[in-house]
Design an enzyme around this catalytic site. Structure first.
Site, short mmCIF file in Angstrom:
data_model
loop_
_atom_site.label_atom_id
_atom_site.label_comp_id
_atom_site.label_asym_id
_atom_site.label_seq_id
_atom_site.Cartn_x
_atom_site.Cartn_y
_atom_site.Cartn_z
N GLY D 148 0.82 -1.20 0.00
CA GLY D 148 0.00 0.00 0.00
C GLY D 148 0.86 1.26 0.00
O GLY D 148 2.09 1.20 0.20
N CYS D 149 0.20 2.39 -0.20
CA CYS D 149 0.94 3.65 -0.33
C CYS D 149 1.58 4.05 1.00
O CYS D 149 2.80 4.25 1.08
CB CYS D 149 0.03 4.74 -0.87
SG CYS D 149 -1.51 4.97 0.04
N TYR D 150 0.77 4.17 2.05
CA TYR D 150 1.35 4.49 3.36
C TYR D 150 2.36 3.41 3.78
O TYR D 150 3.47 3.74 4.24
CB TYR D 150 0.25 4.59 4.42
CG TYR D 150 -0.59 5.83 4.41
CD1 TYR D 150 -0.02 7.10 4.50
CD2 TYR D 150 -1.98 5.75 4.35
CE1 TYR D 150 -0.83 8.25 4.53
CE2 TYR D 150 -2.79 6.88 4.38
CZ TYR D 150 -2.21 8.12 4.47
OH TYR D 150 -3.00 9.25 4.51
#
Lengths: 352, 352, 352, 352
Positions: D148-150
């Site tokens: 995921g991005c985070y």
């Protein structure tokens, strides 16, 4: 009517003071100074005030500040300390929006601001301008060093956890490792010609700055120690620049001590702030937004304890130019002159 | 106190009405309706109003709108026309922020809004809500169809060039080829879940839209014809979406007719608007900024004649949610109830 | 490999040249000068280039520009004209991103830029850098004065209406009353410490500027006359500042002459630009967005004729730093060195 | 050429995949599916791709995904798990940009995503797509669940402090009380019609969200445990919405353990990442900006130890749509097909 002058009115805290004071029913603005812009109508620089403020910028000499009841300094640090003595001698109350009367330790002042303090004797009597903490002292003050923008958000965000009034003297948290991850809009950098805060640079962008050490760090630590009544306070303070004009959002992280593990923090905060007109403890689970206080003197706080663990997360928002600066100044002015604290400060946030 | 209800309070014009009316000294807000959100405290949706508005959204039935003195419709078109009749029968004055009572020609309404008009008889008595043009009629009106956001900027920007009061009946400009290049912030699109106005889409971006024909075109043309007192009006109207929240900037281009070549337009405008509390004709050479009216009911106008040629450029700014919608609504309310026109509308723009 | 130097690399057109040239397969960047920053690694100022550009800023002397094949001037006006002569004497081709070689009339130059022109003889041979109009001349040029950002959008937006290649010599429009309502992001103002383009000032705001007369006006008029092959050209040009970083949107208004009333303008534009790699005539009814060319060398155009009337509305978008400056510079460089015109310019716009 | 299909191409990760893959020299895009938009040319929805992508959206059936070499899922969770089995049976490699193959524990998946996992057996073989941590496994993978991005920003920001490769197995930090204060642009919320991410809501505003618990929390904790090789990991993760389109800034706070007090962290990070093409450890004292990676696959990290105390502050920036999603997907694709890892990923950040 209280006769009020403003020294250094060409910055953002200056124009915000003008906006607030022009709507204040008990204040008469008598002068606003700017050496560089003397002679220019204020509305030429700030057209938003057209029809509402008809002053011109004047030199400090022309401004007859000694005849005012109160003078605000919306100047860089170093100015208020040079002029306060004479004003006080003329029974003019002084409210400084800069840092001249914040740090009580002149060595700390010198270390962080790179200059000798010009009037330690006035500093000694100056009161720290954070009404929710210091109300009674402000009422009697002749000189107020208004709390900084970040420090206001961090101190009010933490006070219920530290103040003996609230904790009964128990150490609810590990005060030596507090973290404040703070985010500010660009108006906090002032109305100064600089590349770093150009729209082309700061828009659609996010960054931290001054991680090594920001001038508000010693102010916050001094304030928290005063609130707590002890010295075991240590803060990691990381400010960030956010692509918006106004607003500060401080996300505070504290670790609960054993004595703090069974406390109802929602209730603790609500109780602590129950009579405060400008502090809003939001319902449990809330995420306050900076826009909810845009243009108003409010500060909103939400308390979270993720997963029921031992880390407390406190979210605080304020408008850095109002509760973080000029609005707080007017709030102190009201206290110093015996007016209801909310006089002239009833603007509702402009949202969206 | 005037008892005021709001139908459809969950949009931007609704929350802006709430902000303005909560500060209005002569108004008591009695109800705000929303079918979908009935039961929810208003401040849950709009935290900026916490501490200032303690209403809940209610269903129209619970709202007892018939007991109000006035009701605002902050709804999509089609709603006010369905409810106005009953309200009027109960002596409730109606102010519609949507388009139900703007276009006098029901065929035009049907063409642009895709539905039959539901109450032509009320439309016939409805007054167009643009006080600077229509003040006397508004004072006596039972139903006001408030001017649209773009139309307000264009009509007030052009009125001094067209109104016989100002022109003495001369044709100063070629009215058949007026150009309005208008720019709006995204709040003009409303508080609606749509992809096109997401921050990710509309930020750091600029575009025109509806060049083929926007619903405000017939409203503006109708208004300009009424102001001019003749039918030779033709407008090219190109709206644009600007990456900001609030504000309209209309750049108007007109070609001078022979009779208009020796006129002092600065003076013409200043004279025309000299008694208007909300219209500010700026000094010659000015470039008004939308932020100079952000959150206020002001409209600022500057007139340019580049190179002394025969094209006049008029720059107009307003806050689309205030003078372009809810503020104008309160201004009309004041007129309809005999109050000073500026009551509750003295907010100074929040700038920066 | 073409050895390329850049004079004045600390502005936005400089860093954009670096971004493009660092990805150009036939270019070797040999030097970038800055008197004030000499010695500093470029990536210290522009961290986006870390790992991709390992040059330091140097003084002009150290830069050995005479050994380059081509030199770009990304400087304020006045610099290129002072250095071009020596470079040409050393067989170095010169591409100026500023205004030194744009206006052919030295009196006009003096009038708008407030200084004497330093080398009229080089100006005489300089070629105007707008490839879609001037391709063959650019191929042979030793000195190119690159078209300005606004002028690129306006000229390419109007060329099909004016060029005899397209019109067959007919006057399709009234060329004496063209209106260009142009909007630019703030990067067009350059990387300069100024208050007016601070995020706090320019964000959430919209305004026109220089309505009285902008320096790009004479450049555009000169260009349109050259394209049209006649002198009956008059332009009202109103630039606006938009709260975004990159992008220009020009909305062009022209009135059709009798000879132009039966023309299929969609087809006219598609035909005129059918072989152009960077000009995109969008489908009828389109509204091009500036973000659709963000970071790319493309220019997109849409043609509207609202209501089938006699006013044509042409919408044009470009990235002011690419097609409006540095990308156009690379495009000209490619032509001057016999490379395919799109070499190093195939970046796709970053959107959203 | 690798034949690549994209399922669900109408979101931001989809269009970003298109931008990257259209410039990838070894990829042939063969299909992009969208049930709702089948038949529409991709460029009608995404004009930035005009002239570069000539596909139409197709139904999954028409797309003949079984004939691809690899298929990306740029869909909400739940889609990839339903289609992966058939694709694998046809020797098609699967890369999922959503969460279907991230969490190894199906109960955790159900808890956070509110649905049963549809194919635990494929989950078992799926490899977590974070190349800097998992490179060798990705090379051999048939199914990759992209990080995921985070989680990408947090894991790469902390890996040198936790990985035994780097720490020699020592516990340098108190891993049980890590704080990640993360800020994201609005594109992280996807291309969905929602009120909360309208420009009118999210612009000029800042807020935290999901403080109670965000879906990325279990993913990050799982990843950190895997990196550390032990289970003593606890994270307080507070995401914030920032008024910008692209970019994540994670500010990480860790407390040093005794074993970690004499370590040179700048050197530790530089050593750990010295061969990584996309990870940039910035010089000591740096403040990375999100714009420095806008549109690029880079991730930049800076390490601070304010006041020399025992709190380490790590600043991490990435473009959430590139290194946080589609760029990382292409990076994994390159690994899975034996290409140089940077193929098609050499875009330089667009800045300003």
């Amino acid at each position: 009517m209280i006769k009020v002058g403003i020294v250094g009115g060409t910055g953002y805290t200056g124009v915000e003071l003008l906006r607030l004071l022009a709507q204040h029913p008990e204040v008469k603005l008598t002068a606003i100074t700017s050496r560089t812009e003397a002679g220019m109508p204020v509305v030429e620089m700030f057209p938003s005030l057209r029809g509402r403020v008809d002053l011109k910028f004047t030199t400090p000499d022309e401004a007859k500040l000694n005849e005012c009841d109160a003078v605000f300094f919306a100047t860089p640090h170093g100015v208020a300390m040079a002029q306060a003595k004479e004003l006080l001698a003329n029974n003019v109350k002084v409210l400084d929006l800069a840092a001249d009367f914040r740090l009580k330790d002149v060595k700390e002042f010198s270390k962080w601001y790179g200059m000798e303090h010009g009037c330690p004797e006035i500093l000694a009597e100056a009161v720290y301008g954070l009404p929710e903490i210091n109300r009674e002292a402000i009422k009697k003050a002749r000189v107020v060093g208004l709390a900084g923008c970040y420090p206001t958000s961090v101190q009010l965000g933490l006070a219920p956890l530290l103040s003996p009034k609230s904790t009964g003297g128990k150490h609810l948290i590990d005060g030596t490792h507090i973290i404040s991850d703070s985010k500010s809009g660009t108006s906090g950098a002032g109305r100064k010609a600089e590349i770093g805060t150009l729209l082309s640079e700061a828009s659609d962008n996010f960054k931290a700055y001054s991680v090594k050490g920001h001038r508000h760090l010693p102010e916050i630590e001094q304030g928290l120690k005063a609130i707590a009544g002890h010295e075991q306070i240590g803060l990691t303070f990381v400010p960030h620049l956010t692509p918006m004009i106004r607003g500060i959002h401080s996300t505070l992280y504290v670790r609960l001590a054993d004595a703090g593990k069974d406390v109802d923090y929602q209730k603790l905060y609500e109780t602590f702030y129950k009579d405060e007109p400008f502090v809003d403890v939001m319902p449990a689970g809330s995420h306050p937004e900076t826009r909810s206080v845009r243009g108003s003197n409010g500060i909103r706080i939400a308390i979270h304890r993720p997963g029921g663990g031992d880390t407390l997360v406190i979210l605080v928002v304020e408008d850095n130019l109002v509760k973080g600066a000029s609005g707080q100044g007017v709030q102190c002015l009201n206290l110093m002159f015996g007016l209801p604290e909310t006089t002239g400060l009833t603007q509702i946030a402009v949202s969206p």
